[in-house]
Design a protein around this motif. Structure first.
Motif, PDB file in Angstrom:
ATOM      1  N   ARG A 431       0.811  -1.222   0.000  1.00  0.00           N
ATOM      2  CA  ARG A 431       0.000   0.000   0.000  1.00  0.00           C
ATOM      3  C   ARG A 431       0.844   1.273   0.000  1.00  0.00           C
ATOM      4  NH1 ARG A 431      -2.186  -3.578   3.336  1.00  0.00           N
ATOM      5  NH2 ARG A 431      -1.184  -2.606   5.165  1.00  0.00           N
ATOM      6  N   THR A 432       2.068   1.184  -0.478  1.00  0.00           N
ATOM      7  CA  THR A 432       2.887   2.392  -0.655  1.00  0.00           C
ATOM      8  C   THR A 432       3.095   2.617  -2.146  1.00  0.00           C
ATOM      9  OG1 THR A 432       5.001   1.194  -0.609  1.00  0.00           O
ATOM     10  CG2 THR A 432       4.105   1.916   1.510  1.00  0.00           C
ATOM     11  N   SER A 433       3.418   3.850  -2.513  1.00  0.00           N
ATOM     12  CA  SER A 433       3.625   4.182  -3.920  1.00  0.00           C
ATOM     13  C   SER A 433       4.949   3.589  -4.418  1.00  0.00           C
ATOM     14  CB  SER A 433       3.623   5.695  -4.106  1.00  0.00           C
ATOM     15  OG  SER A 433       4.656   6.291  -3.342  1.00  0.00           O
ATOM     16  N   VAL A 434       4.965   3.210  -5.689  1.00  0.00           N
ATOM     17  CA  VAL A 434       6.137   2.613  -6.323  1.00  0.00           C
ATOM     18  C   VAL A 434       6.443   3.415  -7.582  1.00  0.00           C
ATOM     19  CG1 VAL A 434       7.107   0.547  -7.407  1.00  0.00           C
ATOM     20  CG2 VAL A 434       5.600   0.312  -5.415  1.00  0.00           C
ATOM     21  N   VAL A 435       7.710   3.708  -7.812  1.00  0.00           N
ATOM     22  CA  VAL A 435       8.152   4.418  -9.007  1.00  0.00           C
ATOM     23  C   VAL A 435       9.013   3.477  -9.836  1.00  0.00           C
ATOM     24  CG1 VAL A 435       9.466   6.364  -9.916  1.00  0.00           C
ATOM     25  CG2 VAL A 435       8.102   6.634  -7.828  1.00  0.00           C
ATOM     26  N   VAL A 436       8.632   3.302 -11.114  1.00  0.00           N
ATOM     27  CA  VAL A 436       9.407   2.511 -12.068  1.00  0.00           C
ATOM     28  C   VAL A 436      10.001   3.476 -13.079  1.00  0.00           C
ATOM     29  CG1 VAL A 436       9.354   0.663 -13.768  1.00  0.00           C
ATOM     30  CG2 VAL A 436       7.904   0.514 -11.735  1.00  0.00           C
ATOM     31  N   ARG A 437      11.299   3.480 -13.205  1.00  0.00           N
ATOM     32  CA  ARG A 437      11.985   4.440 -14.058  1.00  0.00           C
ATOM     33  C   ARG A 437      12.968   3.722 -14.964  1.00  0.00           C
ATOM     34  NH1 ARG A 437      16.388   8.936 -11.989  1.00  0.00           N
ATOM     35  NH2 ARG A 437      16.575  10.116 -13.952  1.00  0.00           N
ATOM     36  N   ALA A 438      13.039   4.152 -16.241  1.00  0.00           N
ATOM     37  CA  ALA A 438      14.006   3.627 -17.202  1.00  0.00           C
ATOM     38  C   ALA A 438      14.841   4.781 -17.724  1.00  0.00           C
ATOM     39  CB  ALA A 438      13.300   2.927 -18.349  1.00  0.00           C
ATOM     40  N   ARG A 439      16.170   4.612 -17.697  1.00  0.00           N
ATOM     41  CA  ARG A 439      17.061   5.685 -18.131  1.00  0.00           C
ATOM     42  C   ARG A 439      18.381   5.071 -18.592  1.00  0.00           C
ATOM     43  NH1 ARG A 439      21.044   6.281 -14.383  1.00  0.00           N
ATOM     44  NH2 ARG A 439      20.673   5.419 -12.283  1.00  0.00           N
ATOM     45  N   LEU A 440      19.203   5.936 -19.196  1.00  0.00           N
ATOM     46  CA  LEU A 440      20.566   5.528 -19.504  1.00  0.00           C
ATOM     47  C   LEU A 440      21.365   5.445 -18.216  1.00  0.00           C
ATOM     48  CD1 LEU A 440      21.410   7.591 -22.721  1.00  0.00           C
ATOM     49  CD2 LEU A 440      21.113   5.110 -22.550  1.00  0.00           C
ATOM     50  N   ALA A 441      22.099   4.376 -18.049  1.00  0.00           N
ATOM     51  CA  ALA A 441      22.875   4.206 -16.825  1.00  0.00           C
ATOM     52  C   ALA A 441      24.070   5.149 -16.818  1.00  0.00           C
ATOM     53  CB  ALA A 441      23.335   2.761 -16.706  1.00  0.00           C
ATOM     54  N   ASP A 442      24.630   5.341 -15.629  1.00  0.00           N
ATOM     55  CA  ASP A 442      25.815   6.177 -15.507  1.00  0.00           C
ATOM     56  C   ASP A 442      26.995   5.574 -16.263  1.00  0.00           C
ATOM     57  OD1 ASP A 442      24.322   7.846 -13.899  1.00  0.00           O
ATOM     58  OD2 ASP A 442      24.941   6.866 -12.038  1.00  0.00           O
ATOM     59  N   GLU A 443      27.053   4.272 -16.294  1.00  0.00           N
ATOM     60  CA  GLU A 443      28.125   3.592 -17.032  1.00  0.00           C
ATOM     61  C   GLU A 443      27.732   3.525 -18.504  1.00  0.00           C
ATOM     62  OE1 GLU A 443      30.433  -0.709 -17.080  1.00  0.00           O
ATOM     63  OE2 GLU A 443      29.079  -0.196 -15.431  1.00  0.00           O
ATOM     64  N   PRO A 444      28.579   3.927 -19.421  1.00  0.00           N
ATOM     65  CA  PRO A 444      28.226   3.929 -20.848  1.00  0.00           C
ATOM     66  C   PRO A 444      27.885   2.535 -21.348  1.00  0.00           C
ATOM     67  CG  PRO A 444      30.246   5.188 -20.454  1.00  0.00           C
ATOM     68  CD  PRO A 444      29.934   4.473 -19.175  1.00  0.00           C
ATOM     69  N   GLY A 445      26.928   2.500 -22.294  1.00  0.00           N
ATOM     70  CA  GLY A 445      26.549   1.243 -22.926  1.00  0.00           C
ATOM     71  C   GLY A 445      25.549   0.423 -22.154  1.00  0.00           C
ATOM     72  N   LEU A 446      24.939   0.994 -21.130  1.00  0.00           N
ATOM     73  CA  LEU A 446      23.976   0.267 -20.313  1.00  0.00           C
ATOM     74  C   LEU A 446      22.706   1.077 -20.155  1.00  0.00           C
ATOM     75  CD1 LEU A 446      26.226  -1.092 -17.407  1.00  0.00           C
ATOM     76  CD2 LEU A 446      25.407  -2.368 -19.399  1.00  0.00           C
ATOM     77  N   VAL A 447      21.593   0.384 -20.036  1.00  0.00           N
ATOM     78  CA  VAL A 447      20.301   0.976 -19.709  1.00  0.00           C
ATOM     79  C   VAL A 447      19.926   0.503 -18.316  1.00  0.00           C
ATOM     80  CG1 VAL A 447      17.839   1.004 -20.245  1.00  0.00           C
ATOM     81  CG2 VAL A 447      19.507   1.214 -22.078  1.00  0.00           C
ATOM     82  N   ALA A 448      19.454   1.438 -17.471  1.00  0.00           N
ATOM     83  CA  ALA A 448      19.100   1.104 -16.094  1.00  0.00           C
ATOM     84  C   ALA A 448      17.587   1.162 -15.925  1.00  0.00           C
ATOM     85  CB  ALA A 448      19.766   2.063 -15.118  1.00  0.00           C
ATOM     86  N   VAL A 449      17.048   0.144 -15.264  1.00  0.00           N
ATOM     87  CA  VAL A 449      15.634   0.099 -14.889  1.00  0.00           C
ATOM     88  C   VAL A 449      15.583   0.123 -13.372  1.00  0.00           C
ATOM     89  CG1 VAL A 449      13.486  -1.211 -14.966  1.00  0.00           C
ATOM     90  CG2 VAL A 449      15.002  -1.203 -16.957  1.00  0.00           C
ATOM     91  N   GLU A 450      14.950   1.156 -12.805  1.00  0.00           N
ATOM     92  CA  GLU A 450      14.884   1.325 -11.361  1.00  0.00           C
ATOM     93  C   GLU A 450      13.461   1.090 -10.870  1.00  0.00           C
ATOM     94  OE1 GLU A 450      16.191   5.256 -10.607  1.00  0.00           O
ATOM     95  OE2 GLU A 450      18.298   4.875 -11.109  1.00  0.00           O
ATOM     96  N   VAL A 451      13.350   0.330  -9.785  1.00  0.00           N
ATOM     97  CA  VAL A 451      12.060   0.103  -9.117  1.00  0.00           C
ATOM     98  C   VAL A 451      12.245   0.548  -7.666  1.00  0.00           C
ATOM     99  CG1 VAL A 451      10.313  -1.572  -8.447  1.00  0.00           C
ATOM    100  CG2 VAL A 451      11.482  -1.806 -10.649  1.00  0.00           C
ATOM    101  N   ARG A 452      11.531   1.623  -7.264  1.00  0.00           N
ATOM    102  CA  ARG A 452      11.725   2.202  -5.944  1.00  0.00           C
ATOM    103  C   ARG A 452      10.402   2.227  -5.196  1.00  0.00           C
ATOM    104  NH1 ARG A 452      11.817   6.457  -2.510  1.00  0.00           N
ATOM    105  NH2 ARG A 452      13.820   7.289  -1.769  1.00  0.00           N
ATOM    106  N   ASP A 453      10.440   1.690  -3.972  1.00  0.00           N
ATOM    107  CA  ASP A 453       9.241   1.763  -3.133  1.00  0.00           C
ATOM    108  C   ASP A 453       9.483   2.751  -1.984  1.00  0.00           C
ATOM    109  OD1 ASP A 453      10.609   0.523  -0.984  1.00  0.00           O
ATOM    110  OD2 ASP A 453      10.068  -1.476  -1.704  1.00  0.00           O
TER     111      ASP A 453
END
Length: 518
Positions: A431-453
């Motif tokens: 019952r808490t909010s969740v944020v799903v985010r997709a972005r370019l990672a800090d390290e080149p050549g990678l994509v980061a998917v973040e799931v934060r509660d």
């Protein structure tokens, strides 16, 4: 054809090894026989020892060695499951326990009469048992030889109890019948030698050598009956040597049977170990699959509830239907149950586009491009939107960076990992909010998917979680498999999965990184 060629190639080599070993056995036995004759001849033993007592002792020794050989043969037959040693042992026991003491120690006191005929009759039956030991009748089994040995004792007792007749006196006074019986023993020995050559079997040939030495000693005694004291100890000494050769052959056979049983036991242990490992691995895979199916079905339950409460022409319903079918596609891939396009199109409840979404087998081509198709690269943003649609109404915010490049991993990987992460959010931060985010990672050549509660964060004040199979928070439930599976999938495709505690506001942040497709 290969096995036949190999057998033909190894056959001559095996026969050559047998002949070399058999010639060695013949040479050793011949040397021993010469030594025995040399030390037991009359010129050596006359006047030095009591020949009558020495003959009795050597006869008892031969009987003891023959009885030991019979016991070894019986044990060998039981170990190997081969009835031939059992039959051979029955004949040896009859010879060593009954015939040898009677013929060498008792009958010389009865030069005529039925006892000698009884002994000759039992000799004939024992020879028949020896011949049958080469190839026992299947109907009689392993104990047939012992039954015949018991029958020989009964017949010998009946004959010995009869009154003396001219026929029994003729048998007792003429050496012809005894010579015929002992010649039959020699013939049996030759048959065992030939059987050893035919197989080829060095053990069988060695048994034939031992029986041949016994036959020679028996013939020697039959030709010069009642004159052993004047002939030294050659006859009883050779008989002991022959029984000893037979005993060594049977001991070798027993040792091989024990070795074979040990090898079979070791192989069985290895097989059981492999089966146990396979069972353990299958159990683990089943638990992992069940875990993934439960997470997938949890998302489908909410989507199904929405589909039943919204009008059919709502655009959100169409998106939700595609998301549901794509998730069903992933779950069916786990179960590995192929569903053909023809089967789904034939169902009036499934239209052609839905059938294409459900078709995932490599042997079936979809009718139209399928958003659920599993390829080597995919758009992370699109996959995340589908997952969020499945959980509509659960306080999930999606934030995707524009123009994200595709990642070099199947879409099912992103779906499976993020599904596990969202299930963990439901379990540990309900019952808490969740944020799903997709972005370019800090390290080149990678994509980061973040799931934060916005929950309590990692347990025990940990800053970062070490992902280990089976590790879980017992208070919150779970099996400890989801994160392990997700981290393993990420590593297999060149990515990583990290969980750590974050603040402002406090919560748990899971970061999945995947390489950009090139």
């Amino acid at each position: 054809m290969a096995s036949g060629f190999l057998g033909a190639l190894l056959g001559p080599q095996r026969r050559a090894r047998f002949l070399a070993g058999h010639l060695t056995d013949v040479l050793v036995v011949a040397v021993l026989a010469v030594l025995v004759v040399a030390v037991s001849r009359p010129a050596v033993v006359d006047g030095r020892i009591d020949l009558s007592d020495a003959t009795a002792v050597l006869t008892l020794v031969a009987a003891a060695v023959g009885s030991a050989a019979a016991i070894v043969a019986l044990v060998t037959g039981r170990l190997s499951g081969d009835p031939r040693p059992s039959w051979f042992g029955a004949a040896l026991l009859l010879y060593g326990v009954v015939l040898l003491p009677l013929s060498a120690l008792v009958l010389p006191q009865y030069p005529a009469g039925t006892p000698r005929l009884a002994v000759l009759t039992m000799f004939v039956i024992s020879l028949c048992i020896l011949v049958a030991a080469l190839r026992p009748p299947p109907a009689l089994g392993a104990w047939g030889g012992w039954a015949l040995a018991a029958l020989a004792l009964v017949i010998g007792g009946v004959i010995a109890s009869e009154e003396e007749s001219p026929f029994t006196r003729m048998v007792a006074t003429s050496p012809l019948y005894s010579i015929v019986v002992q010649s039959g023993w020699a013939l049996v020995a030759v048959l065992f030698l030939l059987d050893g050559y035919r197989r080829p079997s060095r053990i069988r040939a060695r048994m034939g050598l031992g029986l041949l030495i016994v036959a020679v000693s028996q013939l020697y005694r039959a030709i010069v009956p009642g004159r052993e004291p004047t002939a030294g100890l050659v006859y009883p000494s050779l008989r002991v040597l022959g029984m000893a050769v037979v005993l060594t052959a049977l001991l070798t056979m027993a040792l091989r049977a024990v070795t074979q049983m040990q090898d079979d036991y070791d192989q069985l242990q290895d097989t059981l170990g492999e089966a146990s490992a396979l069972l353990e691995r299958a159990t683990g895979q089943t638990a992992e699959r069940d875990h993934e199916l439960r997470n997938g079905l949890a998302g489908l339950a909410g989507a199904a509830q929405m589909l039943t409460t919204r009008p059919g022409d709502d655009p959100q319903v169409a998106r939700m239907r595609e998301a549901v079918l794509a998730e069903l596609n992933r779950l069916r891939q786990m179960l590995q149950t192929p569903i053909t396009v023809e089967d789904t199109v034939a169902d009036p409840m499934v239209d052609e586009r839905d059938a294409a979404l459900l078709d995932y087998g490599p042997a079936y081509a979809p009718v139209v491009p399928s958003p659920g198709a599993d390829t080597a690269e995919h758009d992370v943003g699109e996959a995340l939107r589908t997952l969020v649609d499945l959980r509509d109404g659960r306080c999930i915010t999606l934030d995707t960076q524009d123009d994200l490049p595709p990642v070099a991993a199947p879409e099912s990987l992103t779906r499976q990992v993020v599904t596990n992460l969202l299930a963990n959010c439901d379990r540990h931060a309900p019952r808490t909010s969740v944020v799903v985010r997709a972005r370019l990672a800090d390290e080149p050549g990678l994509v980061a998917v973040e799931v934060r509660d916005h929950g309590p964060g990692l347990p025990d004040g940990q800053e970062q979680l070490e992902i280990v199979r089976g590790r879980h928070d017992e208070a919150a439930g779970g099996s400890g498999l989801g994160l392990h599976i997700s981290a393993q999938l990420a590593r297999e495709h060149g990515g990583t999965l990290v969980l750590r505690t974050v603040d402002e506001p406090r919560g748990c942040l899971a970061v999945l990184t995947l390489p950009v497709a090139r």
